[in-house]
Enzyme design. Structure first.
Site, mmCIF file in Angstrom:
data_model
loop_
_atom_site.group_PDB
_atom_site.id
_atom_site.type_symbol
_atom_site.label_atom_id
_atom_site.label_comp_id
_atom_site.label_asym_id
_atom_site.label_seq_id
_atom_site.Cartn_x
_atom_site.Cartn_y
_atom_site.Cartn_z
ATOM 1 N N ASP A 88 0.814 -1.209 0.000
ATOM 2 C CA ASP A 88 0.000 0.000 0.000
ATOM 3 C C ASP A 88 0.857 1.272 0.000
ATOM 4 O O ASP A 88 1.943 1.282 0.581
ATOM 5 C CB ASP A 88 -0.891 -0.029 1.254
ATOM 6 C CG ASP A 88 -2.005 0.988 1.182
ATOM 7 O OD1 ASP A 88 -2.270 1.520 0.094
ATOM 8 O OD2 ASP A 88 -2.607 1.255 2.231
ATOM 9 N N GLY A 89 0.337 2.318 -0.616
ATOM 10 C CA GLY A 89 1.005 3.618 -0.566
ATOM 11 C C GLY A 89 1.621 4.048 -1.891
ATOM 12 O O GLY A 89 2.293 5.075 -1.965
ATOM 13 N N THR A 97 -10.622 -7.075 -5.042
ATOM 14 C CA THR A 97 -11.942 -7.031 -5.692
ATOM 15 C C THR A 97 -12.476 -5.587 -5.692
ATOM 16 O O THR A 97 -13.310 -5.242 -6.516
ATOM 17 C CB THR A 97 -12.945 -7.965 -4.966
ATOM 18 O OG1 THR A 97 -12.857 -7.723 -3.555
ATOM 19 C CG2 THR A 97 -12.637 -9.432 -5.224
ATOM 20 N N ASN A 128 -10.525 -2.904 -6.101
ATOM 21 C CA ASN A 128 -9.696 -2.034 -6.948
ATOM 22 C C ASN A 128 -10.289 -1.740 -8.322
ATOM 23 O O ASN A 128 -9.865 -0.793 -8.997
ATOM 24 C CB ASN A 128 -8.273 -2.602 -7.104
ATOM 25 C CG ASN A 128 -7.411 -2.436 -5.869
ATOM 26 O OD1 ASN A 128 -6.517 -3.232 -5.604
ATOM 27 N ND2 ASN A 128 -7.663 -1.396 -5.083
#
Ligand code: FPP
Length: 237
Positions: free
Chosen positions: A17-18, A63, A65
């Site tokens: 993430d990020g 799912t 995204n």
């Protein structure tokens, strides 16, 4: 929970993430963040292999995204395709075994084929297994497992009384893979976000402030050290 002799986790799972924030900070498009995230992944997968970690599971596309812009979704899909093509090309050098968790049927036929090829052509390697979560959601995985079990009952292959935790685990994408001892989420978020819902009930969680594209071996070392400290405290060793 089963542990290796040196207290190294056998299975590490990471929510990558990020990427978006990393790109924004640099005035770059989000796709550039994903591209840098792909490099970070490559580096960490190699490092896991040198550490002797047996399984690395990464959340590459959830799912949820699909709700992102078409441009971003197609950028991530393109990156994944490129990565898998390279992985197939360099397979004999890297010795990574691939598995894919998630409902692949929604991916393009080309990407599905790359996944299947990578999975079958790498099945002989035994150094590190990378589980790529693609169109993956923990709840979706459980629902797909229930559906399959119900179909087996309807077909007379199973009886409802056959169902227990061990049996149900065989209906999940992760069938045959031990649960992760350690789950890492970089980027400062402190949620599990539908990742490995069934498999993480006993996992240790390490949340870190670094953004995924900046995540390197030193961060993995720090997360493992934190895990080992917790285990010493609770394990009575
Ligand atoms: C989360 O960051 C990341 C994703 C949704 C995509 C993860 C994909 C990759 C790391 C690239 C995959 C490619 C390979 C080869 C592994 P975010 O976009 O949610 O970041 P933000 O929270 O800062 O917006």
């Amino acid at each position: 929970m089963a542990q290796t002799e040196n207290n190294m986790p056998r299975h590490i799972a990471i929510i990558m993430d990020g990427n978006g924030r990393w790109a924004k900070k640099r005035g770059l498009p989000r796709t550039a963040g994903h591209s840098a995230g792909g490099e970070a992944f490559r580096n960490i997968a190699n490092y896991c292999r040198t550490l002797g970690v047996e399984y690395l599971t990464v959340y590459a596309f959830s799912t949820e995204n699909w709700k992102r812009s078409e441009e971003e979704v197609s950028g991530i899909m393109k990156l994944l395709g490129k990565y898998l093509e390279e992985a197939l090309r360099d397979m004999e050098k890297n010795h990574v075994r691939f598995r894919f968790f998630g409902d692949l049927s929604r991916l393009s036929p080309q990407l599905q084929k790359l996944c299947l090829d990578a999975q079958s052509r790498s099945s002989q390697y035994d150094e590190v297994q990378v589980n790529f979560c693609l169109n993956y959601g923990g709840r979706d995985e459980i629902i797909r497992g229930i559906r399959q079990f119900a179909q087996d009952v309807a077909a007379g292959k199973k009886s409802p009384n056959d169902l227990n935790e061990e049996e149900f685990s065989r209906y999940l994408d992760s069938a045959g893979v031990p649960d992760p001892e350690l789950v890492i989420r970089p980027s400062g978020e402190r949620r599990i976000s539908n990742f490995l819902t069934w498999q993480t009930v006993y996992s240790e969680f390490v949340f870190m402030d670094v953004l995924w594209p900046d995540f390197g071996p030193e961060h993995l070392d720090a997360a493992i050290a934190e895990y080992q400290k917790r285990n010493r405290r609770f394990g009575g060793a």
